[in-house]
Design a protein around this motif. Structure first.
Motif, mmCIF file in Angstrom:
data_model
loop_
_atom_site.group_PDB
_atom_site.id
_atom_site.type_symbol
_atom_site.label_atom_id
_atom_site.label_comp_id
_atom_site.label_asym_id
_atom_site.label_seq_id
_atom_site.Cartn_x
_atom_site.Cartn_y
_atom_site.Cartn_z
ATOM 1 N N ARG A 279 0.880 -1.184 0.000
ATOM 2 C CA ARG A 279 0.000 0.000 0.000
ATOM 3 C C ARG A 279 0.904 1.217 0.000
ATOM 4 O O ARG A 279 1.014 1.928 0.994
ATOM 5 N N LEU A 280 1.514 1.450 -1.138
ATOM 6 C CA LEU A 280 2.652 2.368 -1.191
ATOM 7 C C LEU A 280 2.280 3.826 -1.007
ATOM 8 O O LEU A 280 3.158 4.668 -0.808
ATOM 9 N N GLU A 282 0.389 4.933 1.465
ATOM 10 C CA GLU A 282 -0.099 5.110 2.835
ATOM 11 C C GLU A 282 1.031 5.023 3.859
ATOM 12 O O GLU A 282 2.006 4.317 3.658
ATOM 13 N N LEU A 297 -2.733 9.347 3.688
ATOM 14 C CA LEU A 297 -2.720 9.063 2.254
ATOM 15 C C LEU A 297 -1.850 10.107 1.571
ATOM 16 O O LEU A 297 -2.004 11.304 1.815
ATOM 17 N N PHE A 308 2.796 14.566 -10.254
ATOM 18 C CA PHE A 308 1.937 13.633 -10.983
ATOM 19 C C PHE A 308 0.455 13.923 -10.824
ATOM 20 O O PHE A 308 -0.350 13.566 -11.656
ATOM 21 N N SER A 309 0.100 14.541 -9.705
ATOM 22 C CA SER A 309 -1.315 14.809 -9.483
ATOM 23 C C SER A 309 -1.483 15.926 -8.473
ATOM 24 O O SER A 309 -0.771 15.981 -7.475
ATOM 25 N N ALA A 311 -4.188 16.180 -6.762
ATOM 26 C CA ALA A 311 -5.278 15.746 -5.894
ATOM 27 C C ALA A 311 -4.791 14.661 -4.954
ATOM 28 O O ALA A 311 -4.188 13.684 -5.393
ATOM 29 N N PRO A 312 -5.067 14.793 -3.662
ATOM 30 C CA PRO A 312 -4.643 13.752 -2.720
ATOM 31 C C PRO A 312 -5.432 12.468 -2.956
ATOM 32 O O PRO A 312 -6.514 12.490 -3.536
ATOM 33 N N GLY A 313 -4.866 11.359 -2.519
ATOM 34 C CA GLY A 313 -5.599 10.099 -2.582
ATOM 35 C C GLY A 313 -5.694 9.501 -3.965
ATOM 36 O O GLY A 313 -6.330 8.470 -4.145
ATOM 37 N N HIS A 314 -5.078 10.121 -4.950
ATOM 38 C CA HIS A 314 -5.198 9.605 -6.312
ATOM 39 C C HIS A 314 -4.169 8.529 -6.605
ATOM 40 O O HIS A 314 -4.307 7.794 -7.561
ATOM 41 N N GLN A 315 -3.129 8.452 -5.809
ATOM 42 C CA GLN A 315 -2.180 7.349 -5.793
ATOM 43 C C GLN A 315 -1.202 7.294 -6.963
ATOM 44 O O GLN A 315 -1.585 7.317 -8.114
ATOM 45 N N LEU A 316 0.037 7.204 -6.550
ATOM 46 C CA LEU A 316 1.120 6.936 -7.486
ATOM 47 C C LEU A 316 1.267 5.430 -7.639
ATOM 48 O O LEU A 316 0.890 4.661 -6.761
ATOM 49 N N GLY A 317 1.838 5.027 -8.754
ATOM 50 C CA GLY A 317 2.130 3.615 -8.973
ATOM 51 C C GLY A 317 3.628 3.362 -8.917
ATOM 52 O O GLY A 317 4.442 4.297 -8.858
ATOM 53 N N GLU A 320 5.916 5.221 -11.235
ATOM 54 C CA GLU A 320 6.173 6.632 -10.941
ATOM 55 C C GLU A 320 7.289 6.801 -9.900
ATOM 56 O O GLU A 320 7.968 7.832 -9.879
#
Lengths: 371, 371, 371, 371
Positions: A279-280, A282, A297, A308-309, A311-317, A320
């Motif tokens: 859960r990278l 968090e 988050l 990359f974004s 907006a919070p909570g949108h998550q990197l992979g 990235e």
């Protein structure tokens, strides 16, 4: 703006991850160079050409030395099997070109030491692919630790386990050979050792147990032919940090149910934090005065994430994190940054892994400086 | 049906937990005895009387020896501070009465050994309060392990941490004195050692680090007077099981954010299970062929759970683990069961804790049989 | 101290839960009465006697009216199937004795109204077994809401789902008959309606959908005989609170994977809290200024919890919620407390459930006061 | 291989997300076209040029019509504020070029209907940016549902909440204007409506409540000037699917603690699945016969995931969902695929949102076909 010509060697999993990262980094960040995907090399020259076209590299080579010699190439990225890191990096250093090498740095401490010395003497910028450290939320963890937000750090419990070798029918590969830096410790554990050092600094002494659980594996998938296996399937260790913190360390490629379980808990006199790469985005955090652990988050307030974004909570992979690593690399090449793992830091990780193997072999505590 | 007269010594946290358990066990289970709450002792005889009335005991004593001598008392339950376990248990054994003693068994290995021998020679039934092992879902974990449901067990990672001493202003108590079996290892870690043995069998060798982080504490809450502290605040260890499994062990009473974090992961060649006492009704389980970890919730299919509820997911509480322990105790007294931790098993836990302290002191692996 | 003689009717799941609670409450709390387990009734007089002995009741009755008439009985606890609540409670009220009745209060609104009026006119103390509301961490949630800690409450999302009827082969029982107050809404949903009212106050209007998914079930387990089923298997609704908050409501006994999923999220202009009965000792809480949700673990700082344990994170079980409910009941009988759900509150829940059924039948919003 | 010239309008958050996706897609997938980043338009022509350089577009325009007219541009991507979708898409359709438009499709149903008809009549390929549907683990969920792996689907509980407007001091923006398709339902809820349709098919009837909690907001951050707000801050609804399934729906941009909480549970007669976009690589799944919910982690066995990583548990990020969407778009343009949300599907989502607003306004169930 100056151009920086990228030369990438290798077209496997990591080769493509590098290619994606070099493509993305210009769109995600303002860079001090114009990047140019100059050349791609693979021993299979047809594959080299196919991938070059798909990934947008201008030139393909079957011979990596020619890539290194290509004057349009200003930076060498190495994603080949471990035993090739040494000759490729040494050639790049000899050519005076910055080197970005996948981990582990080399297949033994002698090679790693020679690579570090050569790069240092040549004044060449180096980086090694410990990409998990570039996670923005890991940056937050480190900032918290370094600012004293958790007080004096007293303990570390870390584990990096996966299950991709858990099936005894999973076949032999070069990852099963010690002379190719095989084994769970080198393959997975080294990431956790690098992370521990990144967050908490030097480790002075270790004690350890290693085990080979499956002592033979098929030569290839489904084959009757069995090969003997001597590298570690799992390792457990105690760590003593120079700072005084103490901890445990585990790594396994046999642990059923885990896919990318690089995880740790760090506690200090004023708080505790916990992370799991599965859960990278968090972080679990407890600081004195809270009622319970918080789950943070990742968001754009963290350096790197905002690239990359917004907006919070949108998550990197995962990919990235690689782009973030490449960004730090490019900043270092431009003389604008010191972040990331260079050959000196990577050598320290190799030394630690070597100390752990020795401690397991000799069943005693080993002072890392002895190694 | 025969009566069994219960004599309980101590009226603190554990005293009340025992009282609740002895009251509940008749309603939850069909017993081979009619239980009689015969007597309650506390050095403070007024408190003894007050609690006896509230908890339903027939008689109160200020002197525990008189409780042991009372012919209506057939079973002695000991919940006093650790240093009193030895004299009370020895007196009970001398009187030929079964003994149910809180953990740790004694304040040193000599006492523990003497207690075990005396009980064995007298043929007295003994049990020690390792109540976490009586959790029905722990029973499921053990059954899975013993039936081979996880294959050959290869690794154990365990931790028991809390934060009740994390504040350096938390005052000194007898738990901070080595001669009273103080320290995180004795107070918390011994539960995890007992659990590890219960699930995976004997541990042969250990290597360890212990630390005292806060070297002085106020004599009492808010006091200016400081007392020197020498017991361990945290401990990290490596474990080698007789079965061949290996693992790590951590225990701390300084780890912020944790309240009852007796947790472990056990992995075998066919699966992995994980447990955390902070969610005592759950087990995380992965077995070959699953797509991911399952979260199991305890239900009435598990022996023990059904005694309290016919409905799954309704959850047992800490006190009900105590009731389950008392049930096993009573069955053992009736000659109808062998479950639970007797003095012999509890002595093995004390030996392990002693080996861990020695390994930390001498900074080397210690063979537990040496101790 | 005065005695309070308990008379318990019913020996099923709930009967035993009551028995355990009445046994525990004296040990957990200082009470204004000495409790006496005076009498136990079951239509099966042999079972009545067996349970009376096991659970410590002095007297057994096959005829519940005799229990009510017994002068040693001062309080009547009713745990029989729903259709018997009405005659038993009315008889107890006629005898001027306090009534503690399991939920739902009755099998229809007429009965429930009559019960409330009779008790009010007789001045008899009443309580209904909405035990989930007595959870200390629910008390914390309520205190947070009422103190304005979450700002103005604006939304509620609640669900109570289990899967005990999910298998179409699960047989018919009285729970499948409307005239016995069967269906998921009455059996499960009423708990959630009570909880919503307890936390957020009156609900003014509802709109709803109900469904019977499995329209026939075996008469008994494995039987060829099928019975037609007309009660709801699942219900979804919109809620409008008098306070202005709005929300959704779901309940099902067909939802695979859930065992006791009474869950909700409540959000206000300054924070959000979330709860799930499957982890009854936890609350997830976010308040303005936090970085992420906190996971709170119940501890002795919460009223009620400390009665069972002085240590946080040790966890209460389902049965202890019942003990807490019984404590409130006894305090109310002594004139020392007003907490808990009396017949008036329970009637309001019945009215809500009736409004939901009407809204579903007529496919329109229903003003609860119309019903 | 033919070239496909990409023309991108807009350089905000979504503009960059599109740029990253168009850059990545060639490296991640084998495409039927050679992609060419032909042109980028922004009303601010200097910004257009800066971004074009950074993101690798050949040409920059200040006037979007010129981009549409540019013969090198074969596909138009629209990432501007909602009210511009209509004129831009209509111009692209008029030019006979495929359109890739961000959601919501338009600012009212009339526009959306006209856009759909124009595209259909022109035979132009269209896609709308409901990128969450392209998550490989959502693909798994859909396959499970469609293959009957969960039996007959009977319930849906969905919520999409964030907290970016929770602070009443968060200023007015065009998202607060109904005529720009503002409000939580359009901004967030439409994603969930699209997801519900994607997984479970058409929705026939709705009943709903909407609320404006903060009725005025500062005109800009920190401004004294207040603007009146009339759009919904939160919405709750009941859904009736054509399949017979029923459910609840919630959406809010005021729900503290949530950052990207697009979440749902779907249950059928043979199982339940649950998803939360805040953990986009995970699915919770329970199927008949399991002991508890499984947590699945996305891996390369899922179509789409393997394009980015050969290793399970390595995790995709938000931007990679966009790359997956662009891949489907390009396959559709090549006539090789039908996946993704076209204008017809997007129009159905707009119709649903309109029906929800009407149901709330009129406080009654609304048949979606009426709208």
């Amino acid at each position: 703006m100056r151009e920086l010509g990228i030369g990438l060697i290798g077209t496997g999993f990591m080769g493509r991850a590098h290619a994606l990262a070099f493509r993305n980094v210009s769109a995600a960040f303002e860079l001090p160079f114009t990047l140019r995907l100059a050349a791609l090399a693979d021993a299979d020259s047809i594959r080299a050409q196919t991938c070059a076209t798909a990934w947008g590299f201008e030139q393909a080579y079957g011979d990596w030395q020619r890539l290194i010699d290509d004057p349009k190439v200003n930076l060498i990225a190495i994603t080949t099997p471990n035993h090739l890191h040494y000759p490729m990096a040494m050639a790049a250093i000899a050519a005076g070109k910055p080197v970005y090498c996948e981990k582990p740095l080399a297949v033994n401490l002698q090679q790693a030491t020679a690579m570090h010395r050569a790069a240092r003497d040549a004044g060449v910028v180096t980086r090694v692919g410990y990409n998990y450290q570039h996670n923005p939320i890991i940056g937050l963890a480190r900032a918290l630790i370094h600012s004293g937000g958790l007080g004096e750090i007293i303990s570390f419990q870390g584990e990096f386990s996966e299950d991709f070798m858990a099936d005894p029918a999973s076949p032999w590969s070069w990852r099963c050979e010690a002379e190719h830096a095989g084994g769970a410790l080198a393959d997975l554990g080294s990431h956790l050792l690098g992370m521990a050092r990144y967050l908490l600094g030097d480790i002075e002494a270790v004690c350890a147990d290693t085990q080979t659980v499956h002592r033979q594996r098929p030569a290839t998938a489904g084959s009757e032919e069995q090969r003997r296996i001597a590298v570690d399937d799992q390792v457990h260790a105690l760590l003593r940090f120079a700072s005084g913190a103490r901890g445990t360390f585990s790594s396994s490629w046999l642990k059923h149910g885990y896919k990318n379980h690089l995880s740790f808990e760090i506690s200090g006199t004023m708080g505790t934090l916990a992370f799991d790469q599965e859960r990278l985005n968090e972080l679990r955090l407890y600081r004195v005065g809270q009622d319970g652990f918080q789950r943070l988050l990742a968001g754009p307030d963290l350096p790197g994430y905002a690239a990359f974004s917004p907006a919070p909570g949108h998550q990197l992979g995962y990919n990235e994190l690689k782009t973030l690593e490449v960004h730090e690399l490019i900043m270092a090449v431009a003389g604008l940054g010191a972040a990331g793992t260079d050959f000196e830091q990577a050598l320290a990780v190799e030394r630690l892994a070597t100390a752990i193997r020795q401690a397991a072999r000799e069943q005693r505590w080993v002072d890392v400086r002895e190694v």
